[in-house]
Design a protein around this motif. Structure first.
Motif, PDB file in Angstrom:
ATOM      1  N   ASN A  31       0.823  -1.119  -0.113  1.00 22.05           N
ATOM      2  CA  ASN A  31      -0.023  -0.102   0.055  1.00 22.05           C
ATOM      3  C   ASN A  31       0.814   1.205  -0.090  1.00 22.05           C
ATOM      4  O   ASN A  31       1.904   1.369   0.790  1.00 22.05           O
ATOM      5  CB  ASN A  31      -0.949   0.097   1.306  1.00 22.05           C
ATOM      6  N   GLN A  71      -7.752   9.529  -6.600  1.00 25.24           N
ATOM      7  CA  GLN A  71      -7.259   8.283  -6.895  1.00 25.24           C
ATOM      8  C   GLN A  71      -6.092   7.968  -5.769  1.00 25.24           C
ATOM      9  O   GLN A  71      -6.275   6.766  -5.317  1.00 25.24           O
ATOM     10  CB  GLN A  71      -6.615   8.039  -8.238  1.00 25.24           C
ATOM     11  N   LEU A  72      -5.346   8.799  -5.306  1.00 25.13           N
ATOM     12  CA  LEU A  72      -4.503   8.737  -4.329  1.00 25.13           C
ATOM     13  C   LEU A  72      -5.293   8.419  -2.860  1.00 25.13           C
ATOM     14  O   LEU A  72      -4.907   7.463  -2.031  1.00 25.13           O
ATOM     15  CB  LEU A  72      -3.697   9.882  -4.187  1.00 25.13           C
ATOM     16  N   ALA A  74      -8.117   6.967  -2.587  1.00 29.92           N
ATOM     17  CA  ALA A  74      -8.680   5.748  -2.594  1.00 29.92           C
ATOM     18  C   ALA A  74      -7.540   4.647  -2.486  1.00 29.92           C
ATOM     19  O   ALA A  74      -7.975   3.571  -2.046  1.00 29.92           O
ATOM     20  CB  ALA A  74      -9.433   5.611  -4.099  1.00 29.92           C
ATOM     21  N   ALA A  75      -6.446   4.774  -2.784  1.00 33.45           N
ATOM     22  CA  ALA A  75      -5.310   3.816  -2.645  1.00 33.45           C
ATOM     23  C   ALA A  75      -4.771   3.760  -1.162  1.00 33.45           C
ATOM     24  O   ALA A  75      -4.084   2.889  -0.945  1.00 33.45           O
ATOM     25  CB  ALA A  75      -4.197   4.027  -3.649  1.00 33.45           C
ATOM     26  N   GLY A  76      -5.156   4.869  -0.404  1.00 30.07           N
ATOM     27  CA  GLY A  76      -4.634   4.660   0.767  1.00 30.07           C
ATOM     28  C   GLY A  76      -3.599   6.019   1.306  1.00 30.07           C
ATOM     29  O   GLY A  76      -3.067   5.629   2.388  1.00 30.07           O
ATOM     30  N   THR A 263       6.203   2.154  -0.618  1.00 30.63           N
ATOM     31  CA  THR A 263       5.167   3.014   0.101  1.00 30.63           C
ATOM     32  C   THR A 263       4.831   4.480  -0.336  1.00 30.63           C
ATOM     33  O   THR A 263       4.089   5.323   0.411  1.00 30.63           O
ATOM     34  CB  THR A 263       5.597   2.953   1.685  1.00 30.63           C
ATOM     35  N   PHE A 291      -4.232   5.297 -11.474  1.00 24.65           N
ATOM     36  CA  PHE A 291      -3.180   5.252 -10.364  1.00 24.65           C
ATOM     37  C   PHE A 291      -3.180   3.563  -9.725  1.00 24.65           C
ATOM     38  O   PHE A 291      -2.114   3.111  -9.784  1.00 24.65           O
ATOM     39  CB  PHE A 291      -3.506   6.110  -9.091  1.00 24.65           C
ATOM     40  N   GLN A 292      -4.257   2.971  -9.374  1.00 21.63           N
ATOM     41  CA  GLN A 292      -4.114   1.682  -8.992  1.00 21.63           C
ATOM     42  C   GLN A 292      -3.683   0.578  -9.663  1.00 21.63           C
ATOM     43  O   GLN A 292      -2.838  -0.218  -9.533  1.00 21.63           O
ATOM     44  CB  GLN A 292      -5.529   1.292  -8.560  1.00 21.63           C
ATOM     45  N   GLU A 293      -4.158   0.858 -11.078  1.00 24.37           N
ATOM     46  CA  GLU A 293      -3.559  -0.005 -12.210  1.00 24.37           C
ATOM     47  C   GLU A 293      -1.976   0.198 -12.199  1.00 24.37           C
ATOM     48  O   GLU A 293      -1.319  -0.764 -12.247  1.00 24.37           O
ATOM     49  CB  GLU A 293      -4.036   0.503 -13.594  1.00 24.37           C
ATOM     50  N   TRP A 295       0.341   1.474  -9.784  1.00 23.41           N
ATOM     51  CA  TRP A 295       0.586   0.985  -8.628  1.00 23.41           C
ATOM     52  C   TRP A 295       0.877  -0.592  -8.762  1.00 23.41           C
ATOM     53  O   TRP A 295       1.830  -1.172  -7.850  1.00 23.41           O
ATOM     54  CB  TRP A 295       0.039   1.545  -7.453  1.00 23.41           C
ATOM     55  N   LYS A 296      -0.134  -1.283  -9.072  1.00 20.80           N
ATOM     56  CA  LYS A 296      -0.300  -2.821  -8.905  1.00 20.80           C
ATOM     57  C   LYS A 296       0.230  -3.472 -10.152  1.00 20.80           C
ATOM     58  O   LYS A 296       0.970  -4.800  -9.963  1.00 20.80           O
ATOM     59  CB  LYS A 296      -1.739  -3.216  -8.612  1.00 20.80           C
TER      60      LYS A 296
END
Length: 399
Positions: A31, A71-72, A74-76, A263, A291-293, A295-296
């Motif tokens: 995360n 988006q940030l 939502a990503a935590g 992180t 962003f999540q795409e 990041w992951k």
């Protein structure tokens, strides 16, 4: 330099802080908890050592920035640094900060403060900005102004700090240390008089494209030795910084060199995501993907996250590993993210007085070989251009 959330394994067998424990847990879960978002690379100063090209535009507009912040959140991500360039050149700066605070980000600003008057300080206080970083390069106004190329900038930056501090915000002075440099004791006294913290950075970074021009301003070995022996510097670094290195063990060897890409991350004004502001390995564009795409699923981030101290070609066998602030971004600019930036070895040696593999050099007449970076599949930042030293935009109405 960029701000990276620390990991609990950065100092083996040492007492770790709550933030380090949070960082370690976030890293284990994959995360992000902190991000630096540059709102523009334009600036109203023309600092001689800057690593950015101030002429590059195509910045994200207000709606795009708000979407990135959504988006940030939502990503935590919890900790948000808004930087540049100069953030005060954005006419929507208060709208952006307000939106970030509404999403409950802990907001830190990096600015030169030149455009922060009474009303601007009032607004930042109302919005709940926690901390503001302002760069000062000398206790002498004429020296500072010569570095920024803006007459009167020292006085205006100092006044901004006073305004922000009087309204309850934490303020920190950032000092980029350059050759023939500053009087550290007097800078420390300046910070004490203002009631601010101060941090000295003895590393002038290359350009985003790896260009070395700013690095010629780095202090000499003799100046570096004096720097790491100066009481004003040591008090800013803390008691632990210059102690003898701890023994290298498996926990340290199996740790990541830093939290960049684990992180934390950096987002350019054009929406490019990289591990860190000083690590120009583009992992994706927020104008094309979420962003999540990125990041992951980014293969570049996956490679960065695979790095462990034992994989570093020089540092993995160095007895001073625990005391080194290894910068994978600097190594990447020099040709290999697994390599050892010479300046990191120099800083570690002068901090600890323990020889490192590259410094003092085994043969003073031999310069360590630096391979040219092979970008391969990695897409460079949109603005990897040679920066004009006099290209600063000094018009606050740019936006």
């Amino acid at each position: 330099m960029a701000d990276v959330a620390p990991t609990a394994t950065a100092t083996p067998k040492a007492r770790v802080s709550l933030l380090q424990r949070v960082g370690a847990k976030a890293a284990a879960r994959g995360n992000p908890i902190s991000a630096q978002l540059d709102l523009t690379w334009r600036c109203n100063e023309g600092c001689v050592h800057c690593y950015l090209d101030h002429s590059v535009g195509d910045d994200m507009d207000t709606a795009e920035v708000r979407g990135v912040l959504d988006q940030l959140a939502a990503a935590g991500v919890m900790f948000l640094t808004l930087s540049g360039g100069e953030i005060m050149l954005r006419k929507d700066i208060f709208e952006i900060v307000a939106y970030a605070r509404a999403l409950l980000f802990d907001v830190r600003l990096k600015t030169n403060g030149v455009l922060i008057g009474e009303s601007e300080a009032d607004r930042f206080a109302e919005l709940g900005v926690r901390e503001v970083h302002i760069s000062i390069y000398s206790h002498l106004p004429e020296v500072h102004d010569e570095i920024t190329k803006v007459p009167g900038s020292f006085a205006r930056s100092i006044e901004a700090m006073k305004r922000l501090k009087s309204r309850g915000m934490a303020v920190k002075i950032n000092v980029s240390v350059m050759k023939d440099g500053a009087d550290y004791g007097r800078l420390r006294a300046l910070a004490d008089g203002l009631g601010t913290r101060i941090m000295f950075d003895p590393t002038i970074m290359p350009m985003m494209d790896g260009g070395r021009t700013p690095t010629f301003l780095n202090i000499s070995s003799a100046e570096r030795a004096r720097f790491f022996s100066d009481p004003a510097v040591l008090s800013a670094f803390g008691d632990e910084a210059c102690k003898a290195p701890a023994a290298v063990d498996d926990d340290l060897l199996n740790s990541a060199p830093c939290g960049a890409g684990h992180t934390s991350c950096y987002i350019s004004p054009q929406g490019d995501v990289t591990p860190c502001a000083q690590f120009p390995l583009v992992c994706g564009s927020l104008r094309r993907n979420g962003f999540q795409e990125i990041w992951k699923s980014s293969s570049q981030l996956a490679e960065v996250r695979s790095l462990r101290n034992r994989d570093l070609t020089v540092c993995g066998s160095c007895s001073s590993l625990s005391s080194c602030s290894h910068c994978a971004g600097m190594a990447f600019k020099e040709g290999d993210m697994r390599g050892a930036p010479l300046i990191n070895c120099q800083n570690t040696y002068f901090k600890t007085k323990v020889p490192t593999p590259l410094y003092p050099p085994p043969d003073p007449g031999v310069t360590p070989h630096r391979s040219q970076r092979d970008l391969g599949q990695f897409v460079p930042l949109t603005a990897l251009l040679t920066a004009p030293r006099d290209g600063a935009s000094r018009n606050s109405a740019t936006y």
